[in-house]
Design a protein around this motif. Sequence first.
Motif, PDB file in Angstrom:
ATOM      1  N   ALA A 112     -22.162  -4.168 -19.388  1.00 42.73           N
ATOM      2  CA  ALA A 112     -21.257  -5.272 -18.873  1.00 42.73           C
ATOM      3  C   ALA A 112     -21.225  -6.448 -19.654  1.00 42.73           C
ATOM      4  CB  ALA A 112     -21.487  -5.703 -17.655  1.00 42.73           C
ATOM      5  N   ARG A 113     -22.330  -7.043 -20.271  1.00 39.04           N
ATOM      6  CA  ARG A 113     -22.562  -8.379 -20.795  1.00 39.04           C
ATOM      7  C   ARG A 113     -21.554  -8.315 -22.249  1.00 39.04           C
ATOM      8  NH1 ARG A 113     -27.349  -6.050 -20.872  1.00 39.04           N
ATOM      9  NH2 ARG A 113     -28.225  -5.275 -23.067  1.00 39.04           N
ATOM     10  N   ASN A 114     -21.618  -6.924 -22.679  1.00 33.67           N
ATOM     11  CA  ASN A 114     -20.866  -6.714 -24.032  1.00 33.67           C
ATOM     12  C   ASN A 114     -19.444  -6.249 -23.923  1.00 33.67           C
ATOM     13  OD1 ASN A 114     -23.963  -5.509 -24.439  1.00 33.67           O
ATOM     14  ND2 ASN A 114     -23.386  -7.155 -26.172  1.00 33.67           N
ATOM     15  N   ARG A 115     -19.095  -5.851 -22.909  1.00 39.45           N
ATOM     16  CA  ARG A 115     -17.660  -5.088 -22.387  1.00 39.45           C
ATOM     17  C   ARG A 115     -16.420  -5.850 -23.078  1.00 39.45           C
ATOM     18  NH1 ARG A 115     -18.391  -4.509 -17.310  1.00 39.45           N
ATOM     19  NH2 ARG A 115     -17.108  -5.942 -16.697  1.00 39.45           N
ATOM     20  N   GLY A 116     -16.505  -7.250 -22.945  1.00 34.48           N
ATOM     21  CA  GLY A 116     -15.283  -7.757 -23.165  1.00 34.48           C
ATOM     22  C   GLY A 116     -14.937  -7.682 -24.842  1.00 34.48           C
ATOM     23  N   GLN A 117     -16.085  -8.178 -25.590  1.00 32.52           N
ATOM     24  CA  GLN A 117     -15.897  -8.422 -27.078  1.00 32.52           C
ATOM     25  C   GLN A 117     -15.702  -6.838 -27.475  1.00 32.52           C
ATOM     26  OE1 GLN A 117     -19.088 -10.108 -29.003  1.00 32.52           O
ATOM     27  NE2 GLN A 117     -18.307 -10.189 -30.939  1.00 32.52           N
ATOM     28  N   VAL A 118     -16.395  -5.824 -27.014  1.00 27.35           N
ATOM     29  CA  VAL A 118     -16.498  -4.615 -27.687  1.00 27.35           C
ATOM     30  C   VAL A 118     -14.977  -4.068 -27.245  1.00 27.35           C
ATOM     31  CG1 VAL A 118     -17.159  -2.127 -27.506  1.00 27.35           C
ATOM     32  CG2 VAL A 118     -18.723  -4.052 -27.636  1.00 27.35           C
ATOM     33  N   ASP A 119     -14.497  -4.135 -25.972  1.00 26.16           N
ATOM     34  CA  ASP A 119     -13.205  -3.441 -25.492  1.00 26.16           C
ATOM     35  C   ASP A 119     -12.130  -4.217 -26.597  1.00 26.16           C
ATOM     36  OD1 ASP A 119     -11.055  -2.158 -24.387  1.00 26.16           O
ATOM     37  OD2 ASP A 119     -12.349  -2.056 -22.565  1.00 26.16           O
ATOM     38  N   VAL A 120     -12.039  -5.677 -26.569  1.00 22.32           N
ATOM     39  CA  VAL A 120     -10.870  -6.115 -27.341  1.00 22.32           C
ATOM     40  C   VAL A 120     -11.109  -5.847 -28.650  1.00 22.32           C
ATOM     41  CG1 VAL A 120     -10.135  -8.677 -28.084  1.00 22.32           C
ATOM     42  CG2 VAL A 120     -10.651  -8.003 -25.657  1.00 22.32           C
ATOM     43  N   THR A 121     -12.351  -5.795 -29.568  1.00 31.60           N
ATOM     44  CA  THR A 121     -12.233  -5.447 -30.927  1.00 31.60           C
ATOM     45  C   THR A 121     -12.057  -4.162 -31.087  1.00 31.60           C
ATOM     46  OG1 THR A 121     -14.139  -7.267 -30.774  1.00 31.60           O
ATOM     47  CG2 THR A 121     -13.738  -5.664 -32.884  1.00 31.60           C
ATOM     48  N   ILE A 122     -12.481  -3.267 -30.130  1.00 28.98           N
ATOM     49  CA  ILE A 122     -11.788  -1.806 -30.614  1.00 28.98           C
ATOM     50  C   ILE A 122     -10.482  -1.601 -30.249  1.00 28.98           C
ATOM     51  CG2 ILE A 122     -11.955   0.451 -29.262  1.00 28.98           C
ATOM     52  CD1 ILE A 122     -14.782   0.034 -29.071  1.00 28.98           C
ATOM     53  N   ASN A 123      -9.829  -2.190 -29.352  1.00 28.67           N
ATOM     54  CA  ASN A 123      -8.336  -2.214 -29.111  1.00 28.67           C
ATOM     55  C   ASN A 123      -7.623  -3.158 -30.476  1.00 28.67           C
ATOM     56  OD1 ASN A 123      -8.474  -0.671 -27.109  1.00 28.67           O
ATOM     57  ND2 ASN A 123      -8.475  -2.782 -25.632  1.00 28.67           N
ATOM     58  N   GLY A 124      -8.335  -4.026 -31.220  1.00 28.42           N
ATOM     59  CA  GLY A 124      -7.743  -4.472 -32.409  1.00 28.42           C
ATOM     60  C   GLY A 124      -7.971  -3.874 -33.509  1.00 28.42           C
ATOM     61  N   SER A 125      -8.915  -2.803 -33.310  1.00 27.11           N
ATOM     62  CA  SER A 125      -8.925  -1.836 -34.684  1.00 27.11           C
ATOM     63  C   SER A 125      -7.707  -1.039 -34.961  1.00 27.11           C
ATOM     64  CB  SER A 125     -10.063  -0.867 -34.564  1.00 27.11           C
ATOM     65  OG  SER A 125      -9.931   0.003 -33.580  1.00 27.11           O
ATOM     66  N   TYR A 126      -7.080  -1.077 -34.005  1.00 33.87           N
ATOM     67  CA  TYR A 126      -5.355  -0.502 -34.132  1.00 33.87           C
ATOM     68  C   TYR A 126      -5.016  -0.981 -35.519  1.00 33.87           C
ATOM     69  CZ  TYR A 126      -0.238  -0.384 -33.578  1.00 33.87           C
ATOM     70  OH  TYR A 126       0.896  -0.051 -33.447  1.00 33.87           O
ATOM     71  N   TRP A 127      -5.374  -2.064 -35.894  1.00 41.47           N
ATOM     72  CA  TRP A 127      -4.689  -2.976 -37.037  1.00 41.47           C
ATOM     73  C   TRP A 127      -5.574  -2.442 -38.308  1.00 41.47           C
ATOM     74  CZ3 TRP A 127      -0.012  -4.178 -36.360  1.00 41.47           C
ATOM     75  CH2 TRP A 127       0.508  -4.398 -35.101  1.00 41.47           C
ATOM     76  N   VAL A 128      -6.823  -1.869 -38.218  1.00 40.46           N
ATOM     77  CA  VAL A 128      -7.211  -1.323 -39.276  1.00 40.46           C
ATOM     78  C   VAL A 128      -6.401  -0.038 -39.992  1.00 40.46           C
ATOM     79  CG1 VAL A 128      -9.381  -0.353 -40.270  1.00 40.46           C
ATOM     80  CG2 VAL A 128      -9.741  -2.086 -38.433  1.00 40.46           C
ATOM     81  N   GLY A 129      -6.047   0.575 -38.899  1.00 40.83           N
ATOM     82  CA  GLY A 129      -5.049   1.788 -39.015  1.00 40.83           C
ATOM     83  C   GLY A 129      -3.799   1.393 -39.559  1.00 40.83           C
ATOM     84  N   ALA A 130      -3.326   0.283 -39.188  1.00 42.88           N
ATOM     85  CA  ALA A 130      -2.230  -0.286 -39.456  1.00 42.88           C
ATOM     86  C   ALA A 130      -2.352  -0.692 -41.116  1.00 42.88           C
ATOM     87  CB  ALA A 130      -1.737  -1.367 -38.823  1.00 42.88           C
ATOM     88  N   ALA A 131      -3.366  -1.388 -41.318  1.00 45.97           N
ATOM     89  CA  ALA A 131      -3.495  -1.570 -42.617  1.00 45.97           C
ATOM     90  C   ALA A 131      -3.771  -0.660 -43.716  1.00 45.97           C
ATOM     91  CB  ALA A 131      -4.731  -2.616 -42.921  1.00 45.97           C
ATOM     92  N   LEU A 132      -4.580   0.275 -43.168  1.00 42.81           N
ATOM     93  CA  LEU A 132      -4.815   1.599 -44.007  1.00 42.81           C
ATOM     94  C   LEU A 132      -3.249   2.422 -44.223  1.00 42.81           C
ATOM     95  CD1 LEU A 132      -6.646   3.768 -45.142  1.00 42.81           C
ATOM     96  CD2 LEU A 132      -6.387   4.956 -42.956  1.00 42.81           C
ATOM     97  N   GLY A 133      -2.550   2.266 -43.398  1.00 45.30           N
ATOM     98  CA  GLY A 133      -1.054   2.782 -43.315  1.00 45.30           C
ATOM     99  C   GLY A 133      -0.335   2.137 -44.411  1.00 45.30           C
ATOM    100  N   GLY A 134      -0.402   0.885 -44.383  1.00 45.83           N
ATOM    101  CA  GLY A 134       0.275   0.162 -45.187  1.00 45.83           C
ATOM    102  C   GLY A 134      -0.061   0.215 -46.610  1.00 45.83           C
ATOM    103  N   PHE A 135      -1.379   0.328 -47.082  1.00 44.66           N
ATOM    104  CA  PHE A 135      -1.949   0.658 -48.322  1.00 44.66           C
ATOM    105  C   PHE A 135      -1.708   1.773 -48.739  1.00 44.66           C
ATOM    106  CE2 PHE A 135      -5.303  -2.637 -47.616  1.00 44.66           C
ATOM    107  CZ  PHE A 135      -5.093  -3.590 -48.704  1.00 44.66           C
ATOM    108  N   VAL A 136      -1.697   3.068 -47.907  1.00 46.55           N
ATOM    109  CA  VAL A 136      -1.305   4.284 -48.341  1.00 46.55           C
ATOM    110  C   VAL A 136       0.227   4.379 -48.759  1.00 46.55           C
ATOM    111  CG1 VAL A 136      -1.365   6.633 -47.853  1.00 46.55           C
ATOM    112  CG2 VAL A 136      -3.414   5.285 -47.312  1.00 46.55           C
TER     113      VAL A 136
END
Length: 632
Positions: free
Chosen positions: A151-175
Amino acid sequence: MVTDARLGTIRTKIPARLDRLPWSRFHWRIVLGLGMVWILDGLEVTIVGSIGSRLTEKGSGIHLTATSIGTAAAIYVAGACVGALLFGQLTDRHGRKKLMIITLAVYILATVATAFAVTPWYFFLCRFFTGLGIGGEYAAINSAIDELIPARNRGQVDVTINGSYWVGAALGGFVSLWLLDTALFALNIGWRLCFALGALLGMGILYVRRGVPESPRWLFIHGREKEAERIVEAIENQVRTETGQQLSEPNGEITVRQRSAIPFREIAKIALRYYPKRTVLGLALFIGQAFLYNAVTFDLGTLLHGYFGVSSGAVPYYVIIFAASNFLGPLLLGRLFDTVGRIPMISGTYLGSAALTVVLAVLMLGQSLTSVSFMVAVVAIFFLASAGASSAYLTVSEIFPMETRALAIAFFYAVGTAVGGIAGPLLFGNLIGSGHLNLVAIGFFVGAGVMALGGIAELAFGVRAEGVSLENIAKPITVADAERTARGEPAPAEPAQQTSTGSTESVRQARERDTRIRRRRSRQQARDRHGLRRLRPGPGASLYSPGMLGTASRWAPTAEQDLDREIEMIIVELRRGGTLRRDDLADRVGARYWGPGRFVAALHEAVDEDQVRELPQHRYGPAKSDPAPAPR
């Protein structure tokens, strides 16, 4: 067909055992194995955004118009909504892990098929099934993440994981930048290879997920408590070995009436009857972020190409910058959702991004933007909006009972995204196709208004869920004691306290701890009544979270007991070691296992209570009244 079969009644400490675990490599495996679905989604959406202008060119092998690109985006989102509802029910019925494999397989097959598209209707069909797989992933993945992360880590982990969407977006842009280079690949080949990349990434995720266990919370609800116990015991042994720390006693036990399945109609009844304000909140957050995000992301390439003179081959450069800002938002702001709190951060990111969107729309009306200034404004908007959009998934996975988690995510994602995620791309696609920038500006005004409604809903109905166990945020519907109370039956008698010396000592220590917590809360409430603190939005310290009688108030005993234990560890270490630098003190107490911001919060609280002295140069020492440390 019976869909509501009851299995039995059990008492379990599994939720408390999972929540009190220190952060370890096991949790990193969960982040990598489950969170990478967002990279896939980011890759898919951004590939279409990057190659959209290429698909409108002659010689691409599939001639689409700017309006068709918006239509394809809407169809993809529609498929994701259907997938969330379809696979969401199956996830709560058959388990998280099994559906993770099925939904990922659907995604891989549909993505491979897209690479062979030659006609618009075939392209649209493949996009629907690709969305179907991604939508199903959302329901399975988000519920599993929240049920396995403390519970004490849930907010940061969940928000950051959902934000990793944009790692895929950057990868898509590079490729896309490489594959759209006509010097390397033919005009009708490069964009097809972009989709093949998504399938390769999906195969890699399948490999990583093989070590991810089924959610113990799902197992004990569905009559498999022995398997749940084995999994939790294995996790605890692994964490002990890795961290070298003794695990604290789990705080809290729940009584659960097991059920083989829960009908979707019951989920809807629970949401509307017992959680009407939370239902409005979830819909407002999802509609707001889905409208603005899907509209801009799917149409960014055609907007840059059509109005700012950016060539189709250069669009991926802009997409990479856009993706980087979107990932940095959740990454840098994520910990604040656990420290500053859910309500201030969610409302702030929604309202802040809405205000910046209004500024961009006004500049569009003035015809004063260049491609660079347009992207600067977009980057600023979505730095905030990305963190807010990620928090929408976090919110709906937290504020409803655990038995309904996957279906709740599916329901709000499907309904909210169907309204915002389909309407946004369709509206922007037609406005962009009009050829008038003034009309496009109107679309941004609409997007700002919808985002602002999400922020207002958070101010009105938000729940302070930071650091609180999922079972304290929303009481499980299968808790037998709650059902007895609703029927007016007396609660079962509490077991008699043992009178052994050990038990008496434990009771005395618990009473002393509770006394310290009450005094600490009184001091914090007194501070909250002065200065700017009294203007903080959201419910007060003693007000129940909006939605349902019996849910957690602003502070939860588990979170306060964790804080008390951490303060005590700091005090004991300073008494033992004397004056220490802050970094050395953090190492000695094992603060890296506490969670984001917890060490600093505990240290500041100890200083405020005069139990620790703050010295120059980031050094701390025991209180003056404490005995001198023993010689070493």
